[in-house]
Design a protein around this motif. Structure first.
Motif, PDB file in Angstrom:
ATOM      1  N   ALA A 347       0.831  -1.210   0.000  1.00 26.99           N
ATOM      2  CA  ALA A 347       0.000   0.000   0.000  1.00 26.99           C
ATOM      3  C   ALA A 347       0.860   1.253   0.000  1.00 26.99           C
ATOM      4  O   ALA A 347       0.553   2.240  -0.680  1.00 26.99           O
ATOM      5  CB  ALA A 347      -0.920  -0.003   1.218  1.00 26.99           C
ATOM      6  N   ASP A 350       2.995   1.286  -3.611  1.00 22.29           N
ATOM      7  CA  ASP A 350       2.191   1.433  -4.834  1.00 22.29           C
ATOM      8  C   ASP A 350       1.227   2.610  -4.782  1.00 22.29           C
ATOM      9  O   ASP A 350       0.964   3.241  -5.809  1.00 22.29           O
ATOM     10  CB  ASP A 350       1.389   0.152  -5.092  1.00 22.29           C
ATOM     11  CG  ASP A 350       2.278  -1.023  -5.469  1.00 22.29           C
ATOM     12  OD1 ASP A 350       3.480  -0.800  -5.686  1.00 22.29           O
ATOM     13  OD2 ASP A 350       1.765  -2.160  -5.528  1.00 22.29           O
ATOM     14  N   ARG A 351       0.677   2.919  -3.585  1.00 20.34           N
ATOM     15  CA  ARG A 351      -0.379   3.932  -3.497  1.00 20.34           C
ATOM     16  C   ARG A 351      -0.024   5.095  -2.583  1.00 20.34           C
ATOM     17  O   ARG A 351      -0.856   5.967  -2.346  1.00 20.34           O
ATOM     18  CB  ARG A 351      -1.676   3.275  -3.014  1.00 20.34           C
ATOM     19  CG  ARG A 351      -2.154   2.146  -3.915  1.00 20.34           C
ATOM     20  CD  ARG A 351      -3.541   1.664  -3.529  1.00 20.34           C
ATOM     21  NE  ARG A 351      -3.590   1.106  -2.185  1.00 20.34           N
ATOM     22  CZ  ARG A 351      -3.261  -0.148  -1.884  1.00 20.34           C
ATOM     23  NH1 ARG A 351      -2.844  -0.975  -2.846  1.00 20.34           N
ATOM     24  NH2 ARG A 351      -3.363  -0.592  -0.652  1.00 20.34           N
ATOM     25  N   ASN A 352       1.201   5.081  -2.045  1.00 18.18           N
ATOM     26  CA  ASN A 352       1.640   6.135  -1.133  1.00 18.18           C
ATOM     27  C   ASN A 352       0.689   6.263   0.075  1.00 18.18           C
ATOM     28  O   ASN A 352       0.488   7.344   0.620  1.00 18.18           O
ATOM     29  CB  ASN A 352       1.745   7.492  -1.843  1.00 18.18           C
ATOM     30  CG  ASN A 352       2.636   8.467  -1.084  1.00 18.18           C
ATOM     31  OD1 ASN A 352       3.666   8.073  -0.534  1.00 18.18           O
ATOM     32  ND2 ASN A 352       2.251   9.723  -1.035  1.00 18.18           N
ATOM     33  N   ASP A 353       0.155   5.142   0.485  1.00 19.95           N
ATOM     34  CA  ASP A 353      -0.800   5.095   1.600  1.00 19.95           C
ATOM     35  C   ASP A 353      -0.092   4.485   2.808  1.00 19.95           C
ATOM     36  O   ASP A 353       0.163   3.272   2.842  1.00 19.95           O
ATOM     37  CB  ASP A 353      -2.016   4.265   1.205  1.00 19.95           C
ATOM     38  CG  ASP A 353      -3.074   4.205   2.309  1.00 19.95           C
ATOM     39  OD1 ASP A 353      -2.873   4.853   3.363  1.00 19.95           O
ATOM     40  OD2 ASP A 353      -4.091   3.500   2.115  1.00 19.95           O
TER      41      ASP A 353
END
Length: 517
Positions: A347, A350-353
């Motif tokens: 996360a 890939d999603r900067n979360d």
């Protein structure tokens, strides 16, 4: 070194079957039938018998020993303790070198034993790690891990000095903040108490606690930092050692700098084992095809977070230091945390979360390091560490030590290297370079170590068992990942619980199989 491990709870024990010869059963039917007819409503529970000790701590005024009685009453906080728990305060000297002087209140919590009086051994005092962890807040949360011992013990915990309601240290931005802002804030807000929060003072509190709980000897279960406290108690009061369990032991032979090196190597080794597993077992593994690729990917991720921390929810962000500590927190959970760690890294990459990863970070690596939970006092953690350690390195030594820690781990070295500055400008002297723990003449002490522990390396358990003395330290080894092995490993639970119930230690060299087997 926190021993507090969320998540992994003890599996329920099956009840032992009782087989009754048919003839005896038939003969008992008439008696049983009569008992059932009368019912149980008029059978009052067995009155509780309070235990009494006759060996008060030496050198203390009678007002604190024979003249003091713990007044247990319903707990008002935390909310989880309002049902089923009792709380009390114990008066203790601020300075044991001046026992007639100022006193402090030590906050205690208790879950009373459920077994009959005749089988009750006494109180089992628990320390869940830290330093800086509130035992009053932690006991209800960890009760499911120790409740099988309630048949023989009252389970007791407490707020150590500097923590919670016991002489709290304040080093944060405000007078009520339990985070750490600066050494200057510690000196300004808590300078009067900082000399009295070290482990040796808390060990003396344990001795007074033992007597007031009614036990001739101390029965104790310490995790992580709690092993240091238990070992110092054994050193100071070897003749009063009862059944002591030291789980996930710190290394008493290493000073603070050496511990930094050992720990960062251990957490790197644990990450490498995770990366190997991830590459072999997890589809689209975020750490690549093995430890070397994982180190490169983590370095790129850390560089990205240095430039722009990732959003972690609630207005928080996760930076490179927070990344290292959050990953370490997941590794502390053993193999139970590996799947979650892989998902959380995916996360973030890939999603900067950063929300999945930062939600598990501990206080030292949270997205906002100052936002420390109330039951974990980051200021007290540093104050206790610096009260114990006499190391006050100069600037030249600090630079060398920082370089050594960085070089010891490609993934965690940079974050861990900050620790070398922990006490260098602390305003008070520390007690020892390494803690004395020799306890010649004490009853056997059970030391438990996991070979894959990333926070308190297994070598620390081996060294602790040896340093306690011949015939005192007994080492139980678990082939287990994660920080701590009780109650995750069934074999460890069986050996530890038998020792606590009977006093019998495992045979020398006993090894419990686990996730590393």
């Amino acid at each position: 070194m926190s021993g507090a491990q969320p998540g992994r709870s003890r599996s329920p024990y099956p009840s032992t079957g009782v087989y009754i010869v048919a003839g005896i059963l038939l003969a008992a039917i008439g008696v049983l039938s009569t008992w059932l007819q009368h019912g149980t409503s008029d059978r009052s529970p067995e009155p509780r018998t309070e235990l009494t000790a006759h060996n008060p701590p030496a050198g203390l005024p009678a007002a604190l020993t024979t003249g003091q009685h713990l007044r247990w009453s319903r707990c008002t906080s935390p909310s989880a303790a309002r049902t089923g728990y009792d709380c009390a305060t114990m008066r203790a000297p601020l300075d044991y070198r001046k026992p007639e002087g100022r006193t402090i209140d030590v906050a205690l919590i208790r879950r009373r034993a459920t077994g009959p009086n005749a089988r009750r051994i006494g109180s089992l005092v628990l320390n869940f790690g830290g330093p800086g962890i509130s035992g009053v807040s932690a006991l209800p949360g960890f009760m499911n891990q120790y409740e099988a011992l309630l048949d023989r013990y009252d389970l007791v915990s407490f707020d150590p000095r500097g923590v919670g309601a016991t002489l709290p240290v304040r080093c944060g931005k405000t007078a009520h903040d339990t985070g750490f802002d600066s050494v200057a804030a510690c000196a300004t807000r808590s300078g009067a108490v900082l000399p009295y929060v070290g482990t040796s003072f808390t060990a003396r509190d344990l001795e007074l606690m033992r007597y007031l709980l009614g036990d001739e000897r101390l029965h104790y279960f310490g995790v992580s930092y709690g092993t240091a406290l238990g070992a110092v108690y054994a050193h100071l009061y070897p003749s009063h050692v009862g059944r002591l369990v030291l789980e996930a032991s710190v290394d008493p032979t290493e000073d603070l700098d050496e511990q930094q090196i050992s720990q960062v190597k251990a957490v790197q080794a644990a990450f490498d084992r995770f990366a190997t597993h991830c590459a072999a077992r997890i589809h689209d593994c975020p750490t690549g095809d093995g430890p070397e690729d994982a180190a490169r990917r983590m370095a790129r991720l850390a560089d990205r977070l240095k430039k722009k921390p990732a959003p972690a929810g609630g207005g928080r962000t996760l930076d490179a230091v927070g990344l290292a500590h959050a990953v370490s927190e997941q590794l502390d959970r053993g193999t139970d945390g590996w799947g979650r760690l892989a998902d959380a890294l995916t996360a973030l990459i890939d999603r900067n979360d950063a929300r999945p990863l930062s939600s598990g970070a501990d206080a030292t690596g949270a997205a906002d390091p100052a936002a420390t939970p109330r039951d974990h006092n980051r200021g007290a953690q540093i104050a206790i560490t610096c009260a114990d350690s006499s190391l006050r390195p100069g600037v030249d030594r600090l630079a060398r030590d920082e370089a050594r820690v960085r070089a010891a781990s490609p993934v965690f070295g940079a974050a861990w290297s900050i620790g070398v500055y922990l006490c260098y400008d602390w305003p008070f002297h520390g007690e020892h370079r390494t803690r004395p723990v020799g306890a010649d003449g004490a009853a056997p002490v059970l030391v438990v170590g996991g070979r894959g522990d990333p926070t308190t390396p297994y070598s620390g358990a081996r060294h602790m068992a040896g340093a306690l003395g011949d015939g005192v330290g007994v080492l139980l080894t678990a082939q287990e990942e994660g920080h701590g092995t009780y109650p995750q490993n069934r074999c460890v639970v069986e050996k530890v619980d038998r020792y606590l119930r009977t006093g019998r230690t495992p045979a020398p060299g006993t090894v419990c199989r686990g996730s590393m087997s």
